[in-house]
Scaffold this motif. Structure first.
Motif, PDB file in Angstrom:
ATOM      1  N   LEU A  86      88.016  30.981   8.466  1.00  0.00           N
ATOM      2  CA  LEU A  86      87.984  31.968   8.413  1.00  0.00           C
ATOM      3  C   LEU A  86      86.146  32.578   8.850  1.00  0.00           C
ATOM      4  CD1 LEU A  86      87.800  35.489   6.837  1.00  0.00           C
ATOM      5  CD2 LEU A  86      87.533  34.578   4.800  1.00  0.00           C
ATOM      6  N   VAL A  87      86.094  34.134   9.791  1.00  0.00           N
ATOM      7  CA  VAL A  87      84.809  33.520  10.193  1.00  0.00           C
ATOM      8  C   VAL A  87      84.475  35.710  10.056  1.00  0.00           C
ATOM      9  CG1 VAL A  87      84.080  31.489  11.516  1.00  0.00           C
ATOM     10  CG2 VAL A  87      85.236  33.396  12.206  1.00  0.00           C
TER      11      VAL A  87
ATOM     12  N   LYS B  95      85.406  38.922  17.021  1.00  0.00           N
ATOM     13  CA  LYS B  95      85.594  40.163  16.795  1.00  0.00           C
ATOM     14  C   LYS B  95      86.742  40.262  16.159  1.00  0.00           C
ATOM     15  CE  LYS B  95      84.423  42.022  22.002  1.00  0.00           C
ATOM     16  NZ  LYS B  95      84.774  42.783  22.654  1.00  0.00           N
ATOM     17  N   PRO B  96      86.575  41.599  15.376  1.00  0.00           N
ATOM     18  CA  PRO B  96      88.811  41.166  14.574  1.00  0.00           C
ATOM     19  C   PRO B  96      89.784  41.605  15.395  1.00  0.00           C
ATOM     20  CG  PRO B  96      86.541  42.576  12.878  1.00  0.00           C
ATOM     21  CD  PRO B  96      86.171  42.670  14.824  1.00  0.00           C
ATOM     22  N   GLU B  97      89.471  42.028  16.512  1.00  0.00           N
ATOM     23  CA  GLU B  97      90.694  41.817  16.519  1.00  0.00           C
ATOM     24  C   GLU B  97      90.558  40.406  17.579  1.00  0.00           C
ATOM     25  OE1 GLU B  97      88.386  43.909  17.190  1.00  0.00           O
ATOM     26  OE2 GLU B  97      88.002  44.430  19.388  1.00  0.00           O
TER      27      GLU B  97
ATOM     28  N   THR C   7      97.375  27.048  14.479  1.00  0.00           N
ATOM     29  CA  THR C   7      96.204  27.573  13.828  1.00  0.00           C
ATOM     30  C   THR C   7      95.488  28.655  13.767  1.00  0.00           C
ATOM     31  OG1 THR C   7      93.949  26.275  13.320  1.00  0.00           O
ATOM     32  CG2 THR C   7      93.930  26.971  15.182  1.00  0.00           C
ATOM     33  N   GLN C   8      95.265  28.904  12.174  1.00  0.00           N
ATOM     34  CA  GLN C   8      95.144  30.553  12.343  1.00  0.00           C
ATOM     35  C   GLN C   8      93.142  31.034  12.596  1.00  0.00           C
ATOM     36  OE1 GLN C   8      96.666  33.044  10.729  1.00  0.00           O
ATOM     37  NE2 GLN C   8      95.178  34.227  10.750  1.00  0.00           N
ATOM     38  N   VAL C   9      92.906  31.839  13.086  1.00  0.00           N
ATOM     39  CA  VAL C   9      91.760  32.159  13.176  1.00  0.00           C
ATOM     40  C   VAL C   9      92.283  33.730  12.632  1.00  0.00           C
ATOM     41  CG1 VAL C   9      89.921  33.104  14.920  1.00  0.00           C
ATOM     42  CG2 VAL C   9      91.263  31.200  14.981  1.00  0.00           C
ATOM     43  N   THR C  10      90.828  34.531  11.613  1.00  0.00           N
ATOM     44  CA  THR C  10      90.962  35.015  10.636  1.00  0.00           C
ATOM     45  C   THR C  10      89.008  35.757  11.247  1.00  0.00           C
ATOM     46  OG1 THR C  10      92.417  34.904   9.421  1.00  0.00           O
ATOM     47  CG2 THR C  10      91.255  36.907   8.479  1.00  0.00           C
ATOM     48  N   VAL C  11      88.983  36.512  11.637  1.00  0.00           N
ATOM     49  CA  VAL C  11      87.759  37.886  11.731  1.00  0.00           C
ATOM     50  C   VAL C  11      87.552  38.379  10.934  1.00  0.00           C
ATOM     51  CG1 VAL C  11      86.003  37.913  13.264  1.00  0.00           C
ATOM     52  CG2 VAL C  11      87.308  36.392  13.893  1.00  0.00           C
ATOM     53  N   SER C  12      86.460  38.415   9.996  1.00  0.00           N
ATOM     54  CA  SER C  12      86.654  39.833   9.264  1.00  0.00           C
ATOM     55  C   SER C  12      85.772  40.304   9.825  1.00  0.00           C
ATOM     56  CB  SER C  12      85.495  38.775   7.284  1.00  0.00           C
ATOM     57  OG  SER C  12      85.059  38.056   8.157  1.00  0.00           O
TER      58      SER C  12
END
Length: 124
Positions: free
Chosen positions: A11-12, A87-89, A118-123
């Motif tokens: 999460l970044v 980017k969030p997208e 592997t999960q990448v989440t961009v807030s």
């Protein structure tokens, strides 16, 4: 047979960087074209980047060109995806994949082996 294991997701915040790694089993890593794909919830799996056997040719989706860099280290049986200016997208599960041929590198169905993702989440 090739087994692929991705790592490095997390999460970044928007604008941050992450580097994904994909470790491959076996002694024939250098004979495979390697690709990165991603899949967001409710969307189809999409091509992100690919790299040729020796790493001298790389291919990118327009959406990541200039921000992401794919590379490989054949001595370590590993392919990387450096992701900058996230980017969030870009939020998705990221998968690495392997295949022998370099034809149609952006087509997921052409790849023979896949990692678990592997999960990448961009807030924002």
């Amino acid at each position: 047979q090739v087994q692929l294991v991705e790592s490095g997701g997390g999460l970044v915040q928007a604008g941050d960087s992450l580097r994904l790694s994909c470790a491959a089993s076996g002694r024939t890593f250098s004979s495979y074209v390697m690709g990165w794909f991603r899949q967001a919830p409710g969307k189809e799996r999409e091509f992100v980047a690919a790299i040729s056997w020796a790493g001298d040719s790389t291919y990118y989706a327009d959406s990541v060109k200039g921000r992401f860099t794919i590379s490989r280290d054949n001595a370590k049986n590993t392919v990387y995806l450096q992701m900058n200016s996230l980017k969030p997208e870009d939020t998705a599960v990221y998968y690495c994949a392997a295949r022998r041929s370099i034809v149609a590198v952006s087509t997921a169905s052409r790849y023979d082996y896949w990692g678990q993702g592997t999960q990448v989440t961009v807030s924002s």
